[in-house]
Each structure stands twice: as C-alpha cells, then as structure tokens.
Write a protein that holds these residues in place. Structure first.
Motif, PDB file in Angstrom:
ATOM      1  N   ILE A  24      35.685  18.816  -1.329  1.00 25.75           N
ATOM      2  CA  ILE A  24      36.519  18.860   0.119  1.00 25.75           C
ATOM      3  C   ILE A  24      36.860  17.440   0.211  1.00 25.75           C
ATOM      4  CG2 ILE A  24      36.256  19.301   2.563  1.00 25.75           C
ATOM      5  CD1 ILE A  24      36.148  21.873   0.489  1.00 25.75           C
ATOM      6  N   ASP A  25      35.982  16.462   0.365  1.00 24.06           N
ATOM      7  CA  ASP A  25      36.484  14.920   0.494  1.00 24.06           C
ATOM      8  C   ASP A  25      37.477  14.669  -0.623  1.00 24.06           C
ATOM      9  OD1 ASP A  25      35.095  14.420   2.892  1.00 24.06           O
ATOM     10  OD2 ASP A  25      33.574  13.506   2.124  1.00 24.06           O
ATOM     11  N   ALA A  26      37.224  14.677  -1.732  1.00 22.84           N
ATOM     12  CA  ALA A  26      37.919  14.116  -2.790  1.00 22.84           C
ATOM     13  C   ALA A  26      39.206  14.763  -3.020  1.00 22.84           C
ATOM     14  CB  ALA A  26      36.961  14.085  -4.041  1.00 22.84           C
ATOM     15  N   LEU A  27      39.340  16.033  -2.533  1.00 23.98           N
ATOM     16  CA  LEU A  27      40.674  16.572  -3.154  1.00 23.98           C
ATOM     17  C   LEU A  27      40.853  17.434  -1.902  1.00 23.98           C
ATOM     18  CD1 LEU A  27      42.767  17.875  -5.059  1.00 23.98           C
ATOM     19  CD2 LEU A  27      41.075  19.704  -5.642  1.00 23.98           C
ATOM     20  N   ALA A  28      40.279  18.306  -1.038  1.00 19.98           N
ATOM     21  CA  ALA A  28      40.966  19.299  -0.013  1.00 19.98           C
ATOM     22  C   ALA A  28      41.453  18.311   1.223  1.00 19.98           C
ATOM     23  CB  ALA A  28      40.003  20.287   0.280  1.00 19.98           C
ATOM     24  N   ARG A  29      40.763  17.238   1.436  1.00 20.77           N
ATOM     25  CA  ARG A  29      40.879  16.219   2.442  1.00 20.77           C
ATOM     26  C   ARG A  29      42.103  15.124   2.026  1.00 20.77           C
ATOM     27  NH1 ARG A  29      35.028  16.174   4.840  1.00 20.77           N
ATOM     28  NH2 ARG A  29      35.014  18.086   6.018  1.00 20.77           N
ATOM     29  N   ALA A  69      41.819  23.376   4.905  1.00 18.72           N
ATOM     30  CA  ALA A  69      41.243  24.423   4.524  1.00 18.72           C
ATOM     31  C   ALA A  69      41.601  25.365   3.586  1.00 18.72           C
ATOM     32  CB  ALA A  69      41.162  25.379   6.025  1.00 18.72           C
ATOM     33  N   ALA A  70      42.699  25.359   3.641  1.00 16.92           N
ATOM     34  CA  ALA A  70      43.497  26.329   2.213  1.00 16.92           C
ATOM     35  C   ALA A  70      43.145  25.836   0.964  1.00 16.92           C
ATOM     36  CB  ALA A  70      44.844  26.262   2.516  1.00 16.92           C
ATOM     37  N   ILE A  71      43.191  24.475   0.683  1.00 18.44           N
ATOM     38  CA  ILE A  71      43.051  23.658  -0.711  1.00 18.44           C
ATOM     39  C   ILE A  71      41.367  23.731  -0.808  1.00 18.44           C
ATOM     40  CG2 ILE A  71      43.015  21.546  -1.785  1.00 18.44           C
ATOM     41  CD1 ILE A  71      45.571  21.090  -0.379  1.00 18.44           C
ATOM     42  N   GLY A  72      40.487  23.677  -0.056  1.00 15.71           N
ATOM     43  CA  GLY A  72      39.167  23.832  -0.396  1.00 15.71           C
ATOM     44  C   GLY A  72      39.033  25.350  -0.795  1.00 15.71           C
ATOM     45  N   ASN A  73      39.423  26.303   0.054  1.00 15.80           N
ATOM     46  CA  ASN A  73      39.446  27.700  -0.419  1.00 15.80           C
ATOM     47  C   ASN A  73      39.968  27.870  -1.808  1.00 15.80           C
ATOM     48  OD1 ASN A  73      38.354  28.163   2.092  1.00 15.80           O
ATOM     49  ND2 ASN A  73      40.272  28.976   2.859  1.00 15.80           N
ATOM     50  N   ILE A  74      41.147  27.215  -2.278  1.00 16.03           N
ATOM     51  CA  ILE A  74      41.528  27.267  -3.678  1.00 16.03           C
ATOM     52  C   ILE A  74      40.364  26.859  -4.695  1.00 16.03           C
ATOM     53  CG2 ILE A  74      43.116  26.134  -5.374  1.00 16.03           C
ATOM     54  CD1 ILE A  74      45.139  25.953  -2.859  1.00 16.03           C
ATOM     55  N   VAL A  75      39.945  25.871  -4.475  1.00 16.90           N
ATOM     56  CA  VAL A  75      38.691  25.230  -5.211  1.00 16.90           C
ATOM     57  C   VAL A  75      37.601  26.560  -5.229  1.00 16.90           C
ATOM     58  CG1 VAL A  75      37.176  23.427  -5.941  1.00 16.90           C
ATOM     59  CG2 VAL A  75      39.493  22.798  -5.016  1.00 16.90           C
ATOM     60  N   ALA A  76      37.035  26.627  -4.315  1.00 11.80           N
ATOM     61  CA  ALA A  76      36.174  27.760  -4.268  1.00 11.80           C
ATOM     62  C   ALA A  76      36.207  29.120  -4.691  1.00 11.80           C
ATOM     63  CB  ALA A  76      35.586  27.897  -2.687  1.00 11.80           C
ATOM     64  N   LEU A  77      37.327  29.420  -4.482  1.00 12.99           N
ATOM     65  CA  LEU A  77      37.780  31.007  -4.920  1.00 12.99           C
ATOM     66  C   LEU A  77      37.743  30.834  -6.358  1.00 12.99           C
ATOM     67  CD1 LEU A  77      39.871  32.078  -2.193  1.00 12.99           C
ATOM     68  CD2 LEU A  77      37.729  33.057  -2.889  1.00 12.99           C
ATOM     69  N   VAL A 123      32.037  24.533 -12.105  1.00 15.09           N
ATOM     70  CA  VAL A 123      30.628  24.969 -11.752  1.00 15.09           C
ATOM     71  C   VAL A 123      30.529  24.222 -10.376  1.00 15.09           C
ATOM     72  CG1 VAL A 123      28.394  25.217 -12.322  1.00 15.09           C
ATOM     73  CG2 VAL A 123      30.137  25.209 -14.273  1.00 15.09           C
ATOM     74  N   VAL A 124      30.097  24.849  -9.427  1.00 14.35           N
ATOM     75  CA  VAL A 124      29.989  24.744  -8.217  1.00 14.35           C
ATOM     76  C   VAL A 124      28.670  24.862  -7.676  1.00 14.35           C
ATOM     77  CG1 VAL A 124      32.419  24.541  -7.425  1.00 14.35           C
ATOM     78  CG2 VAL A 124      31.093  26.566  -6.868  1.00 14.35           C
ATOM     79  N   GLY A 125      28.334  24.177  -6.800  1.00 15.81           N
ATOM     80  CA  GLY A 125      26.882  24.297  -5.915  1.00 15.81           C
ATOM     81  C   GLY A 125      27.167  25.153  -4.662  1.00 15.81           C
ATOM     82  N   PRO A 126      26.388  25.327  -3.769  1.00 13.06           N
ATOM     83  CA  PRO A 126      26.561  26.076  -2.689  1.00 13.06           C
ATOM     84  C   PRO A 126      27.645  25.457  -1.731  1.00 13.06           C
ATOM     85  CG  PRO A 126      24.217  25.487  -2.819  1.00 13.06           C
ATOM     86  CD  PRO A 126      24.876  24.980  -3.953  1.00 13.06           C
ATOM     87  N   GLU A 127      28.525  26.441  -1.124  1.00 14.64           N
ATOM     88  CA  GLU A 127      29.220  25.677  -0.211  1.00 14.64           C
ATOM     89  C   GLU A 127      28.620  25.604   1.180  1.00 14.64           C
ATOM     90  OE1 GLU A 127      31.939  29.604   1.139  1.00 14.64           O
ATOM     91  OE2 GLU A 127      32.231  28.919  -0.953  1.00 14.64           O
ATOM     92  N   GLU A 162      32.934  22.730   4.577  1.00 16.24           N
ATOM     93  CA  GLU A 162      32.783  21.480   4.867  1.00 16.24           C
ATOM     94  C   GLU A 162      32.375  20.617   3.869  1.00 16.24           C
ATOM     95  OE1 GLU A 162      32.293  18.582   7.847  1.00 16.24           O
ATOM     96  OE2 GLU A 162      33.219  20.359   7.794  1.00 16.24           O
ATOM     97  N   GLU A 163      31.549  21.379   2.908  1.00 16.22           N
ATOM     98  CA  GLU A 163      31.158  20.603   1.522  1.00 16.22           C
ATOM     99  C   GLU A 163      31.276  21.705   0.255  1.00 16.22           C
ATOM    100  OE1 GLU A 163      27.323  18.578   2.075  1.00 16.22           O
ATOM    101  OE2 GLU A 163      27.800  17.898   4.019  1.00 16.22           O
ATOM    102  N   LEU A 164      31.586  21.297  -0.676  1.00 18.69           N
ATOM    103  CA  LEU A 164      31.434  22.231  -1.788  1.00 18.69           C
ATOM    104  C   LEU A 164      31.421  21.286  -3.105  1.00 18.69           C
ATOM    105  CD1 LEU A 164      31.864  24.871  -3.182  1.00 18.69           C
ATOM    106  CD2 LEU A 164      34.464  24.224  -3.496  1.00 18.69           C
ATOM    107  N   PRO A 165      30.205  20.995  -3.543  1.00 14.68           N
ATOM    108  CA  PRO A 165      29.894  20.271  -4.689  1.00 14.68           C
ATOM    109  C   PRO A 165      30.336  20.830  -6.177  1.00 14.68           C
ATOM    110  CG  PRO A 165      27.785  21.114  -4.002  1.00 14.68           C
ATOM    111  CD  PRO A 165      28.955  21.501  -3.090  1.00 14.68           C
ATOM    112  N   VAL A 166      31.221  20.197  -6.894  1.00  9.50           N
ATOM    113  CA  VAL A 166      31.660  20.589  -8.046  1.00  9.50           C
ATOM    114  C   VAL A 166      30.691  19.719  -9.015  1.00  9.50           C
ATOM    115  CG1 VAL A 166      33.281  20.564  -9.952  1.00  9.50           C
ATOM    116  CG2 VAL A 166      34.154  20.925  -7.849  1.00  9.50           C
ATOM    117  N   LEU A 167      29.633  20.392  -9.759  1.00  8.84           N
ATOM    118  CA  LEU A 167      28.622  19.935 -10.579  1.00  8.84           C
ATOM    119  C   LEU A 167      29.222  19.691 -11.846  1.00  8.84           C
ATOM    120  CD1 LEU A 167      25.783  22.263  -9.285  1.00  8.84           C
ATOM    121  CD2 LEU A 167      26.509  20.428  -8.355  1.00  8.84           C
TER     122      LEU A 167
END
Length: 390
Positions: free
Chosen positions: A130-135, A236-244, A364-368, A380-385
């Motif tokens: 979220i911080d490094a890409l979506a924002r 929000a949309a870019i964070g959703n792209i990564v998560a999905l 591979v991501v941790g819990p959003e 708010e937070e999405l760690p890419v592990l």
C-alpha cells in the motif's frame, strides 16, 4: 404502489464497511429499494435500479452526495454536487484536461513510472504494497499533473482521505476528519495560479477561469475535486489490484499469457471490489422503482458494490474472473456524473497491471489490514512477503 421494505442495517457500522458484501446480498434479496431508518436513507441495491437512478439526474439530484448537511453545503458549487446545466459547464473544464487526447501525452510517462517502481519493488523481494505502490504511484502522478509543490504534496494523502470520510453521516469518523478536510477547503479557496507548477493542468484551470470559460472563483473548487475525489479511490483500486492478483494467481497467469486482457482485468477489479461503497443522491420528487415509491426529498444511498454483484446482471458474480470484462460495471458510477477522472485512473491502473504481469509470476502476501471508512473501501496495509519474479 407500495412503500419499500425496511431493514435495521446500519450501512456505516464498522463491520459493514469492512466487508459489506453479505449485507449487500441480504438487502438485494429484499428489494431493489430498501429503507434504512438508522441511516435515514433509501438504499438502491440492484444493478438496474442503480444504473437507472444514476442516469436520471432530474429525479435523483447530486446536491446531496454526502450523508450529512455540512459536507453537502461545503460542496455547493462543485461539479460533484451540482446538476445540469451548472454541472455541465463545470465538468467541461474538469474533463478538458482528462480527455483521451489530453491524456495521450501522459501515457508513456505514466507507464515508464509504473514499470520503474514495480521493477524496483520486485528486486527488493518483499515490500509493503500500500505505501510503496498503491499510495506512492498515484500521489506522484496527480501531484505532477496538477502541479502541486511543497507542503501541498506532503498533505495530499491526508487531505484526499479526509475529503472522502466527511461524506459519511455525522459519525465519529466524519467528525474527526472535518478539520483535515477544512485544511483542504481552506487551501483550495486561496490557491492562485502562481502556487502551481508552470505547464501543469492546475495552471490550465486558472487560465480557463481568466478566459471566462468557467465562473470566477471556481478554479480552486475544480482543483479540490482532483484531489478529493481522485486520489483516495485510485489508491484503493491499485491496492485491490495487488491483493486480488495475489489471491488469484491463476488470474494473473491469464493476464501474463495474454497482455491484451489488461483493461478487462481492471474492469473486473472495479466490479469485484469497487473503491466506493455508498454514494448519495436526493429524490427531487416521488419516484417509482419496480412498483415501490421513494418519497420526494428522500436521501438515497447508491450501493455501487451491491449492483456490481447482482446475479440478475452478472453470472457467478462472487467470482473474480479477468476474462469476464464487465465494461458496464458501476465502479466509476454512470450517467452525467460518471467518474470524470476515470481516464487517468485507467492509465495508472493499466500501467500497474502491465508492469506486474510482465515482471511477476506470483505474489505471496501476508494478511491484509483494513480500517473502517465511511465511503472508500480500501486496504490499509498489505505486506508482500515474497515475489516470485517472471
């Protein structure tokens, strides 16, 4: 004609805004219109009812897009909260710089920026999405486009989030964000052409005001919309792209194998998880929807996400399928108030999807982590592990 059924649901309760889809399904099954006494509003829940209302500005006015009177008053005179013919004139200046022709010149720059950022993150191997890409990405794009400098650049995230939060009912979130939104209103009412970088779209809006293309003293309002309506929803949309894509590696694989699916993939992200939960309208007269009557003066809650998952309109609506290409999704609204910045949002999102699908095989991501929010539903937070590179 009957009155719409009633539900005891509070649309803005924490548990509902965090995951509204079970509630949407319940309301949708009840009726295309459901009265919500807790929100003093009538919710539109089905695709056809929503699309019909968004197209009919004469029956469903945009003078009440917020769910509290203070925000509606503050937004008076903006294209977001006005109806034609005023809306038509204000929006023309807003969209002049967001037309496909105007954006064509930005396309290469935005694609290069997205690719460089994604390449750097992939090399890193793990990062906070979220911080490094979506924002980071949309904030930089919008700041450059409008010509923001100095302290305004630093405040864009706070201001953009607050501008959306204050559209909710008078709950704690709205109260907490009014002072921050006030900083944005204050800055927009005092900003001059000289405060914005030369050659920027922001300067162009002041030029339009000087030429008399828009009413005097409206340039600041228009700039407010770029920041208020454009930043938080794109993040929000870019964070959703990564998560999905992390949750559905098979769908990322389809885009990798067929890059022409990029626009379809973004349409499906917007359908599946639209950035905006609820948006307001005001009934200007008694309106009949599917045999029920919404009374004149009623506050309307347009549930875009409920329409986007309506099984009457989409087959298997709870599945995320990039090949679906739902070009008629409601994520950008519809009708005269369809998102003015959707061309720019698409440019940014397509660039991110292209870069991810070219450089990444799997994420591979941790819990959003989500925090309750009145209007925008975002991560708010999405760690890419771990990144498995292409």
């Amino acid at each position: 004609m009957t009155t719409p059924p009633t539900s005891g649901i509070d649309l803005f309760a924490d548990e509902v805004v965090l995951d509204p889809y079970p509630v949407y399904a319940e309301l949708r099954e009840q009726s295309p219109v459901v009265r919500l006494p807790k929100n003093d509003a009538y919710a539109l829940t089905r695709y056809d009812a929503i699309r019909g209302a968004l197209a009919d500005w004469e029956s469903f006015s945009s003078t009440s897009i917020a769910f509290n009177p203070m925000a509606n008053e503050a937004l008076t005179g903006t294209s977001l909260a006005s109806d034609p013919p005023v809306h038509t004139q204000l929006r023309a200046t807003l969209t002049e710089n967001l037309s496909p022709r105007a954006l064509r010149g930005l396309k290469v720059r935005i694609e290069e920026k997205a690719d460089a950022l994604v390449a750097e993150l992939v090399d890193r191997g793990s990062f906070e999405a979220i911080d490094a890409l979506a924002r980071a990405f949309p904030l930089e794009v919008v700041a450059d486009l409008i010509g923001f400098t100095g302290h305004v650049r630093d405040n864009m995230l706070r201001w953009g989030q607050a501008a959306m939060q204050v559209l909710g009912p008078m709950n704690q979130r709205t109260a907490d964000n009014f002072p921050i939104a006030g900083e944005l209103y204050g800055w927009c009412s005092q900003v001059t052409a000289e405060d914005l970088a030369e050659g920027s779209v922001g300067r162009g809006i002041f030029d339009a005001e000087a030429r008399g293309d828009i009413p005097p003293d409206t340039a600041g309002h228009i700039i407010h919309q770029y920041l208020g309506a454009g930043v938080d929803s794109t993040i929000a949309a870019i964070g959703n792209i990564v998560a999905l894509f992390a949750a559905h590696p098979d769908q990322l694989a389809l885009v990798r194998a067929n890059p022409s699916l990029v626009p379809a993939a973004f349409n499906e992200v917007l359908r599946f998880w639209p950035p905006i939960n609820a948006w307001g309208r005001r009934a200007t007269k008694d309106v009949e929807i599917d045999g029920t009557v919404v009374p004149a003066g009623a506050q309307i809650a347009v549930l875009l996400g409920a329409g986007n998952r309506d099984p009457r309109h989409y087959d298997n609506p709870d599945a995320f399928l990039v090949e679906r290409n739902p070009v008629d999704h409601l994520g950008f609204g519809y009708g005269p108030h369809g998102c003015a910045g959707q061309g720019l949002a698409r440019l940014e999102a397509h660039a991110v999807i292209e870069a991810l699908s070219r450089r990444v095989e799997r994420l591979v991501v941790g819990p959003e982590v989500r925090v309750p929010s009145n209007i925008t539903r975002s991560i708010e937070e999405l760690p890419v592990l771990e990144v498995i590179p292409a």
